[in-house]
Design a protein around this motif. Structure first.
Motif, PDB file in Angstrom:
ATOM      1  N   ASN A 197     -14.548  -9.048  -2.700  1.00 52.40           N
ATOM      2  CA  ASN A 197     -15.115 -10.311  -2.232  1.00 52.40           C
ATOM      3  C   ASN A 197     -14.823 -11.484  -3.160  1.00 52.40           C
ATOM      4  O   ASN A 197     -15.120 -12.638  -2.806  1.00 52.40           O
ATOM      5  CB  ASN A 197     -16.629 -10.170  -2.048  1.00 52.40           C
ATOM      6  N   VAL A 198     -14.246 -11.214  -4.326  1.00 54.48           N
ATOM      7  CA  VAL A 198     -13.880 -12.296  -5.240  1.00 54.48           C
ATOM      8  C   VAL A 198     -12.769 -13.155  -4.629  1.00 54.48           C
ATOM      9  O   VAL A 198     -12.722 -14.375  -4.792  1.00 54.48           O
ATOM     10  CB  VAL A 198     -13.455 -11.738  -6.614  1.00 54.48           C
ATOM     11  N   GLY A 199     -11.863 -12.494  -3.918  1.00 53.63           N
ATOM     12  CA  GLY A 199     -10.756 -13.215  -3.288  1.00 53.63           C
ATOM     13  C   GLY A 199     -11.165 -13.849  -1.964  1.00 53.63           C
ATOM     14  O   GLY A 199     -12.265 -13.628  -1.463  1.00 53.63           O
ATOM     15  N   PRO A 200     -10.259 -14.623  -1.361  1.00 52.93           N
ATOM     16  CA  PRO A 200     -10.589 -15.323  -0.119  1.00 52.93           C
ATOM     17  C   PRO A 200     -10.643 -14.418   1.107  1.00 52.93           C
ATOM     18  O   PRO A 200     -11.223 -14.791   2.125  1.00 52.93           O
ATOM     19  CB  PRO A 200      -9.453 -16.347   0.018  1.00 52.93           C
ATOM     20  N   ASP A 201     -10.020 -13.240   1.042  1.00 54.41           N
ATOM     21  CA  ASP A 201      -9.956 -12.349   2.193  1.00 54.41           C
ATOM     22  C   ASP A 201     -10.218 -10.926   1.713  1.00 54.41           C
ATOM     23  O   ASP A 201      -9.320 -10.236   1.231  1.00 54.41           O
ATOM     24  CB  ASP A 201      -8.577 -12.444   2.856  1.00 54.41           C
ATOM     25  N   SER A 202     -11.461 -10.474   1.835  1.00 55.76           N
ATOM     26  CA  SER A 202     -11.843  -9.160   1.305  1.00 55.76           C
ATOM     27  C   SER A 202     -11.118  -8.019   2.012  1.00 55.76           C
ATOM     28  O   SER A 202     -10.782  -7.001   1.388  1.00 55.76           O
ATOM     29  CB  SER A 202     -13.351  -8.966   1.413  1.00 55.76           C
ATOM     30  N   VAL A 203     -10.871  -8.179   3.314  1.00 53.40           N
ATOM     31  CA  VAL A 203     -10.168  -7.132   4.064  1.00 53.40           C
ATOM     32  C   VAL A 203      -8.739  -6.984   3.550  1.00 53.40           C
ATOM     33  O   VAL A 203      -8.247  -5.870   3.337  1.00 53.40           O
ATOM     34  CB  VAL A 203     -10.172  -7.440   5.575  1.00 53.40           C
ATOM     35  N   ALA A 204      -8.081  -8.101   3.325  1.00 56.69           N
ATOM     36  CA  ALA A 204      -6.718  -8.060   2.801  1.00 56.69           C
ATOM     37  C   ALA A 204      -6.696  -7.491   1.388  1.00 56.69           C
ATOM     38  O   ALA A 204      -5.779  -6.736   1.028  1.00 56.69           O
ATOM     39  CB  ALA A 204      -6.118  -9.465   2.810  1.00 56.69           C
ATOM     40  N   VAL A 209      -5.184  -2.857  -2.141  1.00 56.90           N
ATOM     41  CA  VAL A 209      -5.516  -1.792  -3.103  1.00 56.90           C
ATOM     42  C   VAL A 209      -5.177  -0.429  -2.524  1.00 56.90           C
ATOM     43  O   VAL A 209      -4.565   0.410  -3.191  1.00 56.90           O
ATOM     44  CB  VAL A 209      -7.006  -1.878  -3.491  1.00 56.90           C
ATOM     45  N   VAL A 210      -5.567  -0.197  -1.282  1.00 56.09           N
ATOM     46  CA  VAL A 210      -5.285   1.105  -0.652  1.00 56.09           C
ATOM     47  C   VAL A 210      -3.782   1.377  -0.609  1.00 56.09           C
ATOM     48  O   VAL A 210      -3.339   2.519  -0.778  1.00 56.09           O
ATOM     49  CB  VAL A 210      -5.907   1.158   0.759  1.00 56.09           C
TER      50      VAL A 210
END
Length: 253
Positions: A197-204, A209-210
């Motif tokens: 959630n630190v970045g602008p798009d948590s899903v991305a 990472v995956v």
């Protein structure tokens, strides 16, 4: 019931790896002292274990404060007579370039990630010497072994945990105190989702990472709990000072 009759203390047991390990140890017959700075979270862990027939005592402890760690171990011994297994697991993260990392950020990371482990080992060993031995498991990280942008301070604290683990293993193995570390990779816990959630798009962020993990998924807290269980049993009796990496193959590529 591989831990039947054993007394264990687990820090950071209110969520994530700590809670999964607490539940795993309880299922295997251990009495669990669940420690966390979050009172509601540690109470939830205690309730989850006791309502399914396990034995758990929840304690609210800030592991960065030595006296609180010392008291938690003393309480464990007062209530249950000994301390067989200590899992120094509590940890936090801060994601910043080093040029933006403040002294307060560094002090907070050092306090929980390194001093918390150091204090646990210090006072755990004092007790284990009186009872003829014991087992200490420290949660480090794959980032104690490899680097990653924005994690410089975190990497430093986890590298310190690994160095401490090795030193203590050489210092106390002859006294029947076995000290080892686990190096988790990205694990599906509240901490990593806060990082996404630190970045602008948590899903991305999560997808990115995956994509670095050969098995194609985040680790589960239970994956690490099973490693801790192995280290807590006699199956691991010849393992001292090890850093066991459990990261889905992430650090091998």
């Amino acid at each position: 019931m591989r831990l039947n009759g054993k007394i264990s203390l687990i820090t950071g047991a209110g969520s994530g790896i700590g809670r999964a390990t607490a539940e795993c140890f309880a299922r295997e017959g251990a009495t669990v002292v669940a420690v966390d700075v979050n009172g509601d979270a540690v109470q939830a862990t205690q309730t989850a274990i006791t309502t399914t027939g396990g034995n758990c005592l929840g304690l609210v402890v800030d592991v960065s404060v030595e006296e609180q760690v010392k008291r938690a171990i003393a309480t464990t011994v007062e209530r249950f007579g000994r301390l067989d297994i200590l899992h120094n697991n509590a940890g936090i993260s801060v994601l910043k370039p080093i040029i933006e990392t403040t002294e307060a950020d560094l002090d907070k990371l050092l306090g929980v990630n390194f001093k918390g482990v150091f204090f646990g080992c210090k006072h755990g060993i004092v007790q284990m010497l009186t009872q003829g031995g014991g087992i200490i498991i420290n949660t480090a990280s794959e980032l104690g072994i490899v680097g990653q942008p924005l994690y410089s301070a975190y990497c430093a604290t986890k590298g310190g945990v690994l160095a401490l683990t090795r030193a203590l293993a050489t210092e106390w193995s002859a006294q029947n105190i076995r000290v080892n570390a686990i190096c988790p990779g990205p694990i599906d816990t509240p901490m990593i989702h806060a990082e996404f959630n630190v970045g602008p798009d948590s899903v991305a962020e999560e997808k990115a990472v995956v994509a670095t993990i050969p098995v194609g998924r985040l680790g589960k807290p239970e994956d690490i709990a099973r490693v801790a269980l192995f280290l807590a049993t006699s199956d691991a009796e010849f393992i001292h000072g090890a850093a066991i990496v459990a990261d889905g193959g992430k650090t091998i590529i």
